[in-house]
Design a protein around this motif. Structure first.
Motif, PDB file in Angstrom:
ATOM      1  N   PHE A 152       2.432   5.338 -11.739  1.00  0.00           N
ATOM      2  CA  PHE A 152       3.854   5.611 -11.609  1.00  0.00           C
ATOM      3  C   PHE A 152       4.530   5.288 -12.936  1.00  0.00           C
ATOM      4  CE2 PHE A 152       3.070   4.895  -7.005  1.00  0.00           C
ATOM      5  CZ  PHE A 152       3.689   6.038  -6.501  1.00  0.00           C
ATOM      6  N   THR A 153       5.491   6.114 -13.317  1.00  0.00           N
ATOM      7  CA  THR A 153       6.310   5.862 -14.487  1.00  0.00           C
ATOM      8  C   THR A 153       7.727   5.554 -14.042  1.00  0.00           C
ATOM      9  OG1 THR A 153       5.000   7.380 -15.851  1.00  0.00           O
ATOM     10  CG2 THR A 153       7.194   6.807 -16.657  1.00  0.00           C
ATOM     11  N   GLU A 154       8.248   4.416 -14.484  1.00  0.00           N
ATOM     12  CA  GLU A 154       9.624   4.053 -14.179  1.00  0.00           C
ATOM     13  C   GLU A 154      10.544   4.836 -15.108  1.00  0.00           C
ATOM     14  OE1 GLU A 154      12.199  -0.008 -13.408  1.00  0.00           O
ATOM     15  OE2 GLU A 154      10.736   0.014 -15.045  1.00  0.00           O
ATOM     16  N   LYS A 155      11.434   5.625 -14.540  1.00  0.00           N
ATOM     17  CA  LYS A 155      12.270   6.508 -15.347  1.00  0.00           C
ATOM     18  C   LYS A 155      13.251   5.745 -16.226  1.00  0.00           C
ATOM     19  CE  LYS A 155      11.975  10.446 -12.206  1.00  0.00           C
ATOM     20  NZ  LYS A 155      12.692  11.344 -11.262  1.00  0.00           N
ATOM     21  N   ALA A 156      13.743   4.618 -15.746  1.00  0.00           N
ATOM     22  CA  ALA A 156      14.760   3.876 -16.494  1.00  0.00           C
ATOM     23  C   ALA A 156      14.219   3.267 -17.776  1.00  0.00           C
ATOM     24  CB  ALA A 156      15.370   2.787 -15.621  1.00  0.00           C
ATOM     25  N   THR A 157      12.925   2.955 -17.804  1.00  0.00           N
ATOM     26  CA  THR A 157      12.334   2.305 -18.974  1.00  0.00           C
ATOM     27  C   THR A 157      11.256   3.147 -19.642  1.00  0.00           C
ATOM     28  OG1 THR A 157      10.647   1.215 -17.614  1.00  0.00           O
ATOM     29  CG2 THR A 157      12.729   0.025 -17.960  1.00  0.00           C
ATOM     30  N   ASN A 158      10.801   4.202 -18.955  1.00  0.00           N
ATOM     31  CA  ASN A 158       9.682   5.029 -19.395  1.00  0.00           C
ATOM     32  C   ASN A 158       8.379   4.236 -19.467  1.00  0.00           C
ATOM     33  OD1 ASN A 158       8.926   7.711 -19.960  1.00  0.00           O
ATOM     34  ND2 ASN A 158       8.751   7.269 -22.138  1.00  0.00           N
ATOM     35  N   GLU A 159       8.332   3.128 -18.729  1.00  0.00           N
ATOM     36  CA  GLU A 159       7.121   2.310 -18.653  1.00  0.00           C
ATOM     37  C   GLU A 159       6.272   2.768 -17.468  1.00  0.00           C
ATOM     38  OE1 GLU A 159       6.007  -0.084 -20.577  1.00  0.00           O
ATOM     39  OE2 GLU A 159       7.717  -0.604 -21.849  1.00  0.00           O
ATOM     40  N   LYS A 160       4.956   2.620 -17.617  1.00  0.00           N
ATOM     41  CA  LYS A 160       4.009   3.070 -16.600  1.00  0.00           C
ATOM     42  C   LYS A 160       3.201   1.882 -16.092  1.00  0.00           C
ATOM     43  CE  LYS A 160       1.806   6.929 -17.391  1.00  0.00           C
ATOM     44  NZ  LYS A 160       0.822   7.922 -17.935  1.00  0.00           N
ATOM     45  N   PHE A 161       2.723   1.977 -14.835  1.00  0.00           N
ATOM     46  CA  PHE A 161       1.742   1.015 -14.334  1.00  0.00           C
ATOM     47  C   PHE A 161       0.838   1.716 -13.332  1.00  0.00           C
ATOM     48  CE2 PHE A 161       4.618   0.950 -10.817  1.00  0.00           C
ATOM     49  CZ  PHE A 161       3.946   0.430  -9.722  1.00  0.00           C
ATOM     50  N   ILE A 162      -0.273   1.075 -13.025  1.00  0.00           N
ATOM     51  CA  ILE A 162      -1.282   1.634 -12.118  1.00  0.00           C
ATOM     52  C   ILE A 162      -1.235   0.858 -10.805  1.00  0.00           C
ATOM     53  CG2 ILE A 162      -3.719   2.214 -11.836  1.00  0.00           C
ATOM     54  CD1 ILE A 162      -2.275   3.539 -14.252  1.00  0.00           C
ATOM     55  N   LEU A 163      -1.114   1.584  -9.690  1.00  0.00           N
ATOM     56  CA  LEU A 163      -1.078   0.963  -8.369  1.00  0.00           C
ATOM     57  C   LEU A 163      -2.315   1.382  -7.584  1.00  0.00           C
ATOM     58  CD1 LEU A 163       0.470  -0.816  -6.401  1.00  0.00           C
ATOM     59  CD2 LEU A 163       1.719   1.211  -5.623  1.00  0.00           C
ATOM     60  N   SER A 164      -3.157   0.406  -7.312  1.00  0.00           N
ATOM     61  CA  SER A 164      -4.390   0.617  -6.551  1.00  0.00           C
ATOM     62  C   SER A 164      -4.161   0.148  -5.122  1.00  0.00           C
ATOM     63  CB  SER A 164      -5.538  -0.166  -7.197  1.00  0.00           C
ATOM     64  OG  SER A 164      -6.680  -0.163  -6.382  1.00  0.00           O
ATOM     65  N   LEU A 165      -4.290   1.063  -4.164  1.00  0.00           N
ATOM     66  CA  LEU A 165      -3.989   0.801  -2.751  1.00  0.00           C
ATOM     67  C   LEU A 165      -5.271   0.895  -1.943  1.00  0.00           C
ATOM     68  CD1 LEU A 165      -2.153   0.493  -0.265  1.00  0.00           C
ATOM     69  CD2 LEU A 165      -1.588   2.925  -0.488  1.00  0.00           C
ATOM     70  N   ASN A 166      -5.563  -0.158  -1.162  1.00  0.00           N
ATOM     71  CA  ASN A 166      -6.871  -0.256  -0.519  1.00  0.00           C
ATOM     72  C   ASN A 166      -6.791  -0.808   0.899  1.00  0.00           C
ATOM     73  OD1 ASN A 166      -8.715   0.039  -3.135  1.00  0.00           O
ATOM     74  ND2 ASN A 166      -6.999  -1.307  -3.624  1.00  0.00           N
ATOM     75  N   HIS A 167      -7.687  -0.310   1.734  1.00  0.00           N
ATOM     76  CA  HIS A 167      -7.888  -0.842   3.084  1.00  0.00           C
ATOM     77  C   HIS A 167      -9.397  -0.956   3.278  1.00  0.00           C
ATOM     78  CE1 HIS A 167      -7.453  -0.259   7.717  1.00  0.00           C
ATOM     79  NE2 HIS A 167      -7.625  -1.524   7.385  1.00  0.00           N
ATOM     80  N   LEU A 168      -9.917  -2.148   3.086  1.00  0.00           N
ATOM     81  CA  LEU A 168     -11.360  -2.350   3.110  1.00  0.00           C
ATOM     82  C   LEU A 168     -11.893  -2.492   4.544  1.00  0.00           C
ATOM     83  CD1 LEU A 168     -11.952  -4.707   0.041  1.00  0.00           C
ATOM     84  CD2 LEU A 168     -11.620  -2.218   0.125  1.00  0.00           C
ATOM     85  N   GLN A 169     -13.215  -2.553   4.650  1.00  0.00           N
ATOM     86  CA  GLN A 169     -13.911  -2.580   5.942  1.00  0.00           C
ATOM     87  C   GLN A 169     -13.393  -3.708   6.833  1.00  0.00           C
ATOM     88  OE1 GLN A 169     -16.597  -0.323   6.620  1.00  0.00           O
ATOM     89  NE2 GLN A 169     -16.350  -1.020   8.726  1.00  0.00           N
ATOM     90  N   ALA A 170     -13.203  -3.407   8.101  1.00  0.00           N
ATOM     91  CA  ALA A 170     -12.706  -4.394   9.056  1.00  0.00           C
ATOM     92  C   ALA A 170     -13.750  -5.478   9.320  1.00  0.00           C
ATOM     93  CB  ALA A 170     -12.325  -3.711  10.357  1.00  0.00           C
ATOM     94  N   LYS A 171     -13.272  -6.657   9.682  1.00  0.00           N
ATOM     95  CA  LYS A 171     -14.171  -7.785   9.915  1.00  0.00           C
ATOM     96  C   LYS A 171     -15.055  -7.581  11.137  1.00  0.00           C
ATOM     97  CE  LYS A 171     -11.718 -11.536   7.612  1.00  0.00           C
ATOM     98  NZ  LYS A 171     -11.259 -12.925   7.687  1.00  0.00           N
ATOM     99  N   ASN A 172     -14.543  -6.914  12.166  1.00  0.00           N
ATOM    100  CA  ASN A 172     -15.342  -6.777  13.383  1.00  0.00           C
ATOM    101  C   ASN A 172     -16.566  -5.894  13.174  1.00  0.00           C
ATOM    102  OD1 ASN A 172     -14.071  -4.307  13.218  1.00  0.00           O
ATOM    103  ND2 ASN A 172     -13.080  -4.418  15.223  1.00  0.00           N
ATOM    104  N   SER A 173     -16.533  -5.030  12.177  1.00  0.00           N
ATOM    105  CA  SER A 173     -17.696  -4.193  11.881  1.00  0.00           C
ATOM    106  C   SER A 173     -18.437  -4.647  10.630  1.00  0.00           C
ATOM    107  CB  SER A 173     -17.262  -2.729  11.711  1.00  0.00           C
ATOM    108  OG  SER A 173     -16.258  -2.614  10.729  1.00  0.00           O
ATOM    109  N   ASP A 174     -17.949  -5.710  10.009  1.00  0.00           N
ATOM    110  CA  ASP A 174     -18.594  -6.251   8.811  1.00  0.00           C
ATOM    111  C   ASP A 174     -18.408  -7.774   8.797  1.00  0.00           C
ATOM    112  OD1 ASP A 174     -19.831  -6.368   6.267  1.00  0.00           O
ATOM    113  OD2 ASP A 174     -17.883  -6.179   5.254  1.00  0.00           O
ATOM    114  N   PRO A 175     -18.963  -8.479   9.800  1.00  0.00           N
ATOM    115  CA  PRO A 175     -18.702  -9.916   9.925  1.00  0.00           C
ATOM    116  C   PRO A 175     -19.205 -10.738   8.746  1.00  0.00           C
ATOM    117  CG  PRO A 175     -20.419  -9.216  11.452  1.00  0.00           C
ATOM    118  CD  PRO A 175     -19.805  -7.971  10.902  1.00  0.00           C
ATOM    119  N   SER A 176     -20.228 -10.280   8.074  1.00  0.00           N
ATOM    120  CA  SER A 176     -20.756 -11.032   6.931  1.00  0.00           C
ATOM    121  C   SER A 176     -19.940 -10.807   5.668  1.00  0.00           C
ATOM    122  CB  SER A 176     -22.208 -10.638   6.663  1.00  0.00           C
ATOM    123  OG  SER A 176     -22.280  -9.328   6.112  1.00  0.00           O
ATOM    124  N   GLY A 177     -19.161  -9.723   5.645  1.00  0.00           N
ATOM    125  CA  GLY A 177     -18.375  -9.390   4.463  1.00  0.00           C
ATOM    126  C   GLY A 177     -19.141  -8.648   3.386  1.00  0.00           C
ATOM    127  N   ALA A 178     -20.386  -8.277   3.661  1.00  0.00           N
ATOM    128  CA  ALA A 178     -21.209  -7.611   2.647  1.00  0.00           C
ATOM    129  C   ALA A 178     -20.628  -6.251   2.257  1.00  0.00           C
ATOM    130  CB  ALA A 178     -22.637  -7.446   3.172  1.00  0.00           C
TER     131      ALA A 178
END
Length: 343
Positions: free
Chosen positions: A163-189
């Motif tokens: 995303f680029t902020e129009k007021a400053t012309n500055e940019k940043f990267i936004l990483s959006l994630n939803h990882l594996q649920a605990k009930n199907s990955d109890p060990s967290g592997a």
């Protein structure tokens, strides 16, 4: 089951200016900052027959949409990063319509990603993804991609965009994630493998060095997948500002499983980060079992340029006929009525 229609002006959904105000005050917006709100919205599906749908009727869906819109506008969100929304290009138009009606002006839009909902048989689980809403009067939407494109399920649940902020012309990267649920990955592997995939993918040049990772990572800060991200040079911003921060309550146990992790250059520009305890306080209008997270950011040195964005800078959407078929045209890109991108 409700039919899927992508084009926002064709959606039979009416929202009034809402009369209620959340009973929990919004965090004060830090001076000169814009605000990112992250939220797992607990299976926001318009397929009411899906087994994992949080709403079983149009009335319940409209109420949930109203509650979410009211909270996000109350929080003064400039970018909303959402987990557990239906995997198609229609669903966020309902929420954007509600937020714009509540705001009283057309300022919010959502990122089209070309995903398609398969309309599974009644009683089966509906497919979900992550998605972005943003103020187009303040930001320019950049390139969106996946940090896990080889995984059919998680390629739309591990997304990245600039995303680029129009007021400053500055940019940043936004990483959006939803990882594996605990009930199907109890060990967290599985989650740890996904975290490794994520930080490796983020080594790629996405056009700016400032990276913020947000989302429901389904792991507390002491679990392996979070440590993998921290070891790669990211700092948990919620813990930075409050070591006791939590976003989820499981049988009375407070957990921080929704995160905001910034690399070094981005962390310098994060001025505040906190959970908003609207849902875990069991408000009568709660819309999820997760709290929102709120992150205030001031990019660069905070100097602004004179800029006023016209409404015309929102993506242009219109219905067109071509070769006897009806399509939705978004800027120069065509989609069919299921939301599938037409090459």
């Amino acid at each position: 089951m409700k039919k899927s229609i992508l084009f926002v002006s064709l959606i039979a959904f009416s929202v009034q200016l809402f009369a209620w105000v959340p009973d929990i005050p919004a965090p004060t917006l830090s001076s000169g900052c814009f605000r990112i709100v992250g939220a797992n919205v607990q299976n926001y599906l318009s397929d009411f027959e899906a087994q994992n749908a949080s709403c079983s009727s149009q009335d319940a869906f409209d109420t949930k949409t109203e509650n979410m819109a009211t909270v996000f506008v109350h929080l003064k969100a400039d970018i909303v990063a959402l987990c557990e929304v239906q995997q198609d290009d229609e669903i966020l138009s309902y929420l954007v319509d509600a937020m714009n009606n509540l705001y009283g002006k057309n300022v919010y839009d959502y990122v089209l990603d070309g995903t398609h909902y398969n309309n599974p048989a009644a009683g089966s689980y509906g497919s979900i993804k992550c998605g972005y809403i943003y103020r187009f009067d303040k930001f320019k939407e950049g390139k969106r991609s996946s940090t896990n494109p080889s995984d059919a399920t998680f390629k739309n649940r591990m997304q990245v965009i600039d995303f680029t902020e129009k007021a400053t012309n500055e940019k940043f990267i936004l990483s959006l994630n939803h990882l594996q649920a605990k009930n199907s990955d109890p060990s967290g592997a599985k989650r740890n493998s996904q975290a490794t995939t994520l930080v490796t993918a983020l080594l790629k040049d996405f056009g700016d060095p400032d990276i913020l990772i947000v989302g429901d990572l389904n792991a507390d800060t002491d679990e392996a997948c979070i440590q993998t991200i921290i070891d790669a040079g990211y700092e948990e911003q919620l813990v930075r500002f409050d070591p006791t921060a939590y976003s989820y309550v499981y049988y009375g146990n407070k957990q921080l499983i929704d995160h905001a992790l910034a690399n070094n250059s981005m962390a310098e520009q994060v001025k505040a980060a906190t959970p908003y305890h609207f849902n875990t306080s069991y408000s009568s209008r709660r819309f999820s079992d997760h709290d929102c997270i709120v992150v205030d950011v001031k990019l660069g040195d905070g100097s602004a340029i004179d800029y006023v964005a016209p409404d015309s800078e929102a993506p242009t959407r219109q219905m067109i006929y071509r070769n006897g078929q009806l399509f939705i045209q978004v800027n120069e890109q065509l989609f069919d009525l299921t939301g599938r991108r037409v090459e």
